[in-house]
Design a protein around this motif. Structure first.
Motif, PDB file in Angstrom:
ATOM      1  N   SER A  35       0.824  -1.206   0.000  1.00  0.00           N
ATOM      2  CA  SER A  35       0.000   0.000   0.000  1.00  0.00           C
ATOM      3  C   SER A  35       0.858   1.255   0.000  1.00  0.00           C
ATOM      4  CB  SER A  35      -0.933  -0.004   1.210  1.00  0.00           C
ATOM      5  OG  SER A  35      -1.778  -1.125   1.196  1.00  0.00           O
ATOM      6  N   GLY A  36       1.959   1.227   0.780  1.00  0.00           N
ATOM      7  CA  GLY A  36       2.857   2.377   0.794  1.00  0.00           C
ATOM      8  C   GLY A  36       3.514   2.605  -0.547  1.00  0.00           C
ATOM      9  N   VAL A  37       3.903   1.516  -1.224  1.00  0.00           N
ATOM     10  CA  VAL A  37       4.521   1.651  -2.557  1.00  0.00           C
ATOM     11  C   VAL A  37       3.528   2.224  -3.543  1.00  0.00           C
ATOM     12  CG1 VAL A  37       5.514   0.369  -4.476  1.00  0.00           C
ATOM     13  CG2 VAL A  37       6.197  -0.173  -2.126  1.00  0.00           C
ATOM     14  N   LEU A  38       2.278   1.736  -3.504  1.00  0.00           N
ATOM     15  CA  LEU A  38       1.263   2.257  -4.414  1.00  0.00           C
ATOM     16  C   LEU A  38       0.965   3.732  -4.142  1.00  0.00           C
ATOM     17  CD1 LEU A  38      -1.286  -0.712  -4.579  1.00  0.00           C
ATOM     18  CD2 LEU A  38       0.312   0.042  -6.348  1.00  0.00           C
ATOM     19  N   ALA A  39       0.915   4.115  -2.851  1.00  0.00           N
ATOM     20  CA  ALA A  39       0.684   5.523  -2.516  1.00  0.00           C
ATOM     21  C   ALA A  39       1.835   6.399  -3.004  1.00  0.00           C
ATOM     22  CB  ALA A  39       0.510   5.672  -1.005  1.00  0.00           C
ATOM     23  N   LEU A  40       3.059   5.910  -2.885  1.00  0.00           N
ATOM     24  CA  LEU A  40       4.217   6.664  -3.359  1.00  0.00           C
ATOM     25  C   LEU A  40       4.204   6.795  -4.883  1.00  0.00           C
ATOM     26  CD1 LEU A  40       6.894   8.050  -2.697  1.00  0.00           C
ATOM     27  CD2 LEU A  40       8.012   5.806  -2.859  1.00  0.00           C
ATOM     28  N   ILE A  41       3.857   5.711  -5.574  1.00  0.00           N
ATOM     29  CA  ILE A  41       3.783   5.763  -7.042  1.00  0.00           C
ATOM     30  C   ILE A  41       2.701   6.747  -7.489  1.00  0.00           C
ATOM     31  CG2 ILE A  41       3.190   4.419  -9.086  1.00  0.00           C
ATOM     32  CD1 ILE A  41       4.517   2.015  -7.768  1.00  0.00           C
ATOM     33  N   THR A  42       1.559   6.732  -6.791  1.00  0.00           N
ATOM     34  CA  THR A  42       0.485   7.664  -7.135  1.00  0.00           C
ATOM     35  C   THR A  42       0.917   9.110  -6.936  1.00  0.00           C
ATOM     36  OG1 THR A  42      -1.137   5.990  -6.455  1.00  0.00           O
ATOM     37  CG2 THR A  42      -1.912   8.258  -6.661  1.00  0.00           C
ATOM     38  N   LEU A  43       1.599   9.375  -5.825  1.00  0.00           N
ATOM     39  CA  LEU A  43       2.082  10.726  -5.558  1.00  0.00           C
ATOM     40  C   LEU A  43       3.091  11.167  -6.611  1.00  0.00           C
ATOM     41  CD1 LEU A  43       2.195  13.189  -3.699  1.00  0.00           C
ATOM     42  CD2 LEU A  43       3.963  12.013  -2.372  1.00  0.00           C
ATOM     43  N   LEU A  44       4.028  10.290  -6.946  1.00  0.00           N
ATOM     44  CA  LEU A  44       5.026  10.632  -7.969  1.00  0.00           C
ATOM     45  C   LEU A  44       4.376  10.854  -9.331  1.00  0.00           C
ATOM     46  CD1 LEU A  44       7.943   8.174  -7.033  1.00  0.00           C
ATOM     47  CD2 LEU A  44       7.820  10.639  -6.624  1.00  0.00           C
ATOM     48  N   ALA A  45       3.377  10.043  -9.666  1.00  0.00           N
ATOM     49  CA  ALA A  45       2.698  10.207 -10.954  1.00  0.00           C
ATOM     50  C   ALA A  45       1.962  11.537 -11.028  1.00  0.00           C
ATOM     51  CB  ALA A  45       1.722   9.047 -11.177  1.00  0.00           C
ATOM     52  N   SER A  46       1.296  11.929  -9.931  1.00  0.00           N
ATOM     53  CA  SER A  46       0.594  13.217  -9.918  1.00  0.00           C
ATOM     54  C   SER A  46       1.573  14.386 -10.016  1.00  0.00           C
ATOM     55  CB  SER A  46      -0.243  13.337  -8.650  1.00  0.00           C
ATOM     56  OG  SER A  46       0.584  13.253  -7.500  1.00  0.00           O
ATOM     57  N   VAL A  47       2.693  14.295  -9.302  1.00  0.00           N
ATOM     58  CA  VAL A  47       3.698  15.364  -9.375  1.00  0.00           C
ATOM     59  C   VAL A  47       4.304  15.445 -10.772  1.00  0.00           C
ATOM     60  CG1 VAL A  47       5.951  16.107  -8.504  1.00  0.00           C
ATOM     61  CG2 VAL A  47       4.221  15.278  -6.918  1.00  0.00           C
ATOM     62  N   LEU A  48       4.592  14.290 -11.368  1.00  0.00           N
ATOM     63  CA  LEU A  48       5.156  14.277 -12.712  1.00  0.00           C
ATOM     64  C   LEU A  48       4.182  14.838 -13.734  1.00  0.00           C
ATOM     65  CD1 LEU A  48       7.472  13.423 -14.580  1.00  0.00           C
ATOM     66  CD2 LEU A  48       6.400  11.162 -14.743  1.00  0.00           C
ATOM     67  N   THR A  49       2.896  14.506 -13.595  1.00  0.00           N
ATOM     68  CA  THR A  49       1.888  15.026 -14.524  1.00  0.00           C
ATOM     69  C   THR A  49       1.775  16.538 -14.410  1.00  0.00           C
ATOM     70  OG1 THR A  49       0.659  12.947 -14.339  1.00  0.00           O
ATOM     71  CG2 THR A  49      -0.517  14.845 -15.218  1.00  0.00           C
ATOM     72  N   PHE A  50       1.751  17.056 -13.191  1.00  0.00           N
ATOM     73  CA  PHE A  50       1.658  18.495 -12.988  1.00  0.00           C
ATOM     74  C   PHE A  50       2.908  19.200 -13.516  1.00  0.00           C
ATOM     75  CE2 PHE A  50       2.283  22.298 -10.326  1.00  0.00           C
ATOM     76  CZ  PHE A  50       1.125  22.970 -10.636  1.00  0.00           C
ATOM     77  N   ALA A  51       4.075  18.607 -13.273  1.00  0.00           N
ATOM     78  CA  ALA A  51       5.321  19.211 -13.759  1.00  0.00           C
ATOM     79  C   ALA A  51       5.364  19.215 -15.290  1.00  0.00           C
ATOM     80  CB  ALA A  51       6.519  18.445 -13.206  1.00  0.00           C
ATOM     81  N   LEU A  52       4.872  18.140 -15.903  1.00  0.00           N
ATOM     82  CA  LEU A  52       4.834  18.089 -17.366  1.00  0.00           C
ATOM     83  C   LEU A  52       3.886  19.133 -17.933  1.00  0.00           C
ATOM     84  CD1 LEU A  52       5.747  16.615 -19.930  1.00  0.00           C
ATOM     85  CD2 LEU A  52       3.838  15.027 -19.603  1.00  0.00           C
ATOM     86  N   LEU A  53       2.741  19.330 -17.277  1.00  0.00           N
ATOM     87  CA  LEU A  53       1.801  20.353 -17.725  1.00  0.00           C
ATOM     88  C   LEU A  53       2.408  21.743 -17.630  1.00  0.00           C
ATOM     89  CD1 LEU A  53      -1.070  21.174 -18.609  1.00  0.00           C
ATOM     90  CD2 LEU A  53      -1.707  21.192 -16.189  1.00  0.00           C
ATOM     91  N   VAL A  54       3.062  22.023 -16.519  1.00  0.00           N
ATOM     92  CA  VAL A  54       3.709  23.328 -16.360  1.00  0.00           C
ATOM     93  C   VAL A  54       4.803  23.520 -17.410  1.00  0.00           C
ATOM     94  CG1 VAL A  54       5.137  24.720 -14.806  1.00  0.00           C
ATOM     95  CG2 VAL A  54       3.165  23.467 -13.913  1.00  0.00           C
ATOM     96  N   PHE A  55       5.570  22.472 -17.698  1.00  0.00           N
ATOM     97  CA  PHE A  55       6.626  22.568 -18.702  1.00  0.00           C
ATOM     98  C   PHE A  55       6.051  22.849 -20.090  1.00  0.00           C
ATOM     99  CE2 PHE A  55       8.969  20.281 -22.046  1.00  0.00           C
ATOM    100  CZ  PHE A  55      10.152  21.008 -22.038  1.00  0.00           C
ATOM    101  N   LEU A  56       4.973  22.164 -20.448  1.00  0.00           N
ATOM    102  CA  LEU A  56       4.380  22.378 -21.775  1.00  0.00           C
ATOM    103  C   LEU A  56       3.840  23.793 -21.918  1.00  0.00           C
ATOM    104  CD1 LEU A  56       2.486  18.993 -22.325  1.00  0.00           C
ATOM    105  CD2 LEU A  56       4.566  19.776 -23.471  1.00  0.00           C
TER     106      LEU A  56
END
Length: 237
Positions: A35-56
């Protein structure tokens, strides 16, 4: 004085409750590492998506702002002056016309399917299968149909009406299906309470059911707007 004391005592309790819940959550992650690994992956995916949007967005602004000029928004479009304004106006008109026609048709069709049609009716099954089939057809097929039927057969030419009616056929299944699901999500207890107070079928639909289903209907309309803008932009630009 007692009220102030109670308020002062309640605030630390709220903080302790929040802290204990966070600590319990961390302990649960330690007990269940998956569960902790899945929560960490979800957090990283959301941060990466937001960072990609800001970059674009930043990349588009940095590369595009130097090319903005007054000629880009001129009403006259020539080979020398590649103005963007006529295309923007045509996109806006096509979007408005298609939504004005498709939104009422889709919503009223959904109301009929959910509120008036007999459950298990073959007509309802045919309509739903047809809508789902039309939703999976590529946009190029809709464009070819509009070209052959509205432009050639009806002799309307390359007009805004031909384009808007073609887009109506494209987005009507989307609006109808999303509105139908939104109406189905309204609890039957709302309808029963309205009927119990003496309201009729039509009054219940327009005063109880539709207002409760507005968020889902708006979501379908927004998706239809996005598809219309995307298709018109691909055709015009």
């Amino acid at each position: 004085m007692q009220i102030e004391t109670a308020a002062a005592i309640e605030v630390p309790k709220g903080k302790k409750q929040n802290e204990s819940s966070f600590a319990d959550q961390m302990r649960s992650y330690l007990r269940h590492p998956g569960s902790g690994v899945l929560a960490l992956i979800t957090l990283l995916a959301s941060v990466l998506t937001f960072a990609l949007l800001v970059f674009l967005v930043g990349y588009i602004l940095v590369k595009g702002i130097p090319y903005l000029s007054a000629d880009l928004f001129s009403l006259n479009y020539t080979s020398e002056n590649l103005s963007l304004l006529p295309s923007l106006i045509n996109t806006f008109i096509l979007t408005v016309l298609s939504l004005v026609i498709a939104a009422p048709l889709g919503i009223f069709a959904a109301i009929y399917l959910v509120e008036y049609a007999r459950k298990g009716s073959k007509l309802v099954k045919v309509i739903r299968i047809t809508a789902e089939t039309l939703s999976g057809i590529p946009s190029i097929v809709y464009g070819l149909f509009g070209m052959l039927f509205f432009v050639t057969a009806l002799h309307w030419g390359l007009s805004l009406l031909s384009g808007s009616l073609t887009l109506v056929i494209m987005i009507l299944p989307l609006i109808m299906r999303t509105a139908e699901e939104a109406l189905k999500s309204v609890p039957d207890s709302y309808r029963e309470a309205s009927f119990g107070l003496g309201a009729g079928k039509l009054r219940t639909i327009f005063t109880i059911v539709l207002p409760s289903a507005v968020p889902g209907i708006l979501a379908g309309v927004i998706l239809a707007i996005g598809r219309v803008i995307g298709e018109t932009a691909a055709l015009i630009y």
